[in-house]
Design an enzyme around this catalytic site. Sequence first.
Site, PDB file in Angstrom:
ATOM      1  N   CYS A 106     -45.320 -28.198  46.697  1.00  0.00           N
ATOM      2  CA  CYS A 106     -46.097 -29.092  47.547  1.00  0.00           C
ATOM      3  C   CYS A 106     -45.975 -28.511  48.948  1.00  0.00           C
ATOM      4  O   CYS A 106     -44.903 -28.579  49.555  1.00  0.00           O
ATOM      5  CB  CYS A 106     -45.561 -30.527  47.529  1.00  0.00           C
ATOM      6  N   CYS A 109     -45.437 -31.534  51.753  1.00  0.00           N
ATOM      7  CA  CYS A 109     -44.146 -32.238  51.837  1.00  0.00           C
ATOM      8  C   CYS A 109     -43.317 -31.902  50.613  1.00  0.00           C
ATOM      9  O   CYS A 109     -42.784 -30.806  50.516  1.00  0.00           O
ATOM     10  CB  CYS A 109     -44.352 -33.729  52.026  1.00  0.00           C
ATOM     11  N   SER A 110     -43.223 -32.795  49.639  1.00  0.00           N
ATOM     12  CA  SER A 110     -42.341 -32.502  48.506  1.00  0.00           C
ATOM     13  C   SER A 110     -42.821 -33.177  47.227  1.00  0.00           C
ATOM     14  O   SER A 110     -42.006 -33.533  46.390  1.00  0.00           O
ATOM     15  CB  SER A 110     -40.925 -32.950  48.848  1.00  0.00           C
ATOM     16  N   CYS A 111     -44.132 -33.377  47.067  1.00  0.00           N
ATOM     17  CA  CYS A 111     -44.660 -34.044  45.875  1.00  0.00           C
ATOM     18  C   CYS A 111     -44.247 -33.270  44.625  1.00  0.00           C
ATOM     19  O   CYS A 111     -44.282 -32.041  44.608  1.00  0.00           O
ATOM     20  CB  CYS A 111     -46.179 -34.162  45.967  1.00  0.00           C
TER      21      CYS A 111
HETATM   22 FE    FE Z   1     -45.735 -33.647  48.948  1.00  0.00          FE
END
Ligand code: FE
Length: 198
Positions: A106, A109-111
């Site tokens: 991602c 961000c951090s999906c």
């Molecule tokens: Fe994310």
Amino acid sequence: MSGEHGGPAASIAAEVRHVETLLEQRGLVNSAELDTALQAFLARANPANGARVAARAWLDADFRARLLTDANESLADLGLSMGGGLQEQRLKVVQNTEDVHNVIVCTLCSCYPIALLGPSPTWYKSEAYRSRVVREPRAVLAEFGFALDPATAITVWDASAESRYLVLPRRPAGTENLDEHELAALVTRNGLIGVAAI
Ligand code: FE
């Protein structure tokens, strides 16, 4: 890999708390219900789920075909879902072949498909991984100790809040006699992210 996160992650956490507060103020949810739903979701979220999906896909061609066209629907075969009592996220499963290797990230961000992989590793959230895996995926894989065949192309899939990805690794050679449970035991979280072979 090292990397710094916390800046964006912290602001996202603040954003989430803000939204929670608004929902509570409007009587749409209460924090106890939210906590219960989140805890139940996290208790079920584990890389063993993703491993079961891969093992079933290796053994069952019909399941694999459905998994690749409509992953959300096919997860129900294994009693799994991308919702976990919360909002359901769209899942796309991308299959590794001799010609194409897939990696997930991602960049924003951090999906991550938490329902199938558990909480994401720190490096996945790092600025270094998020920026570099897009620009120089082969070098990043090499740093994970994964020397991909130079003839194999790499496709990097960028997740978002609504869409998550999961890699279906190639079934290892010499596993013809293993059953589903034994196959699942071979599958690693990093293999399902695409930074390792199985
Ligand atoms: Fe994310």
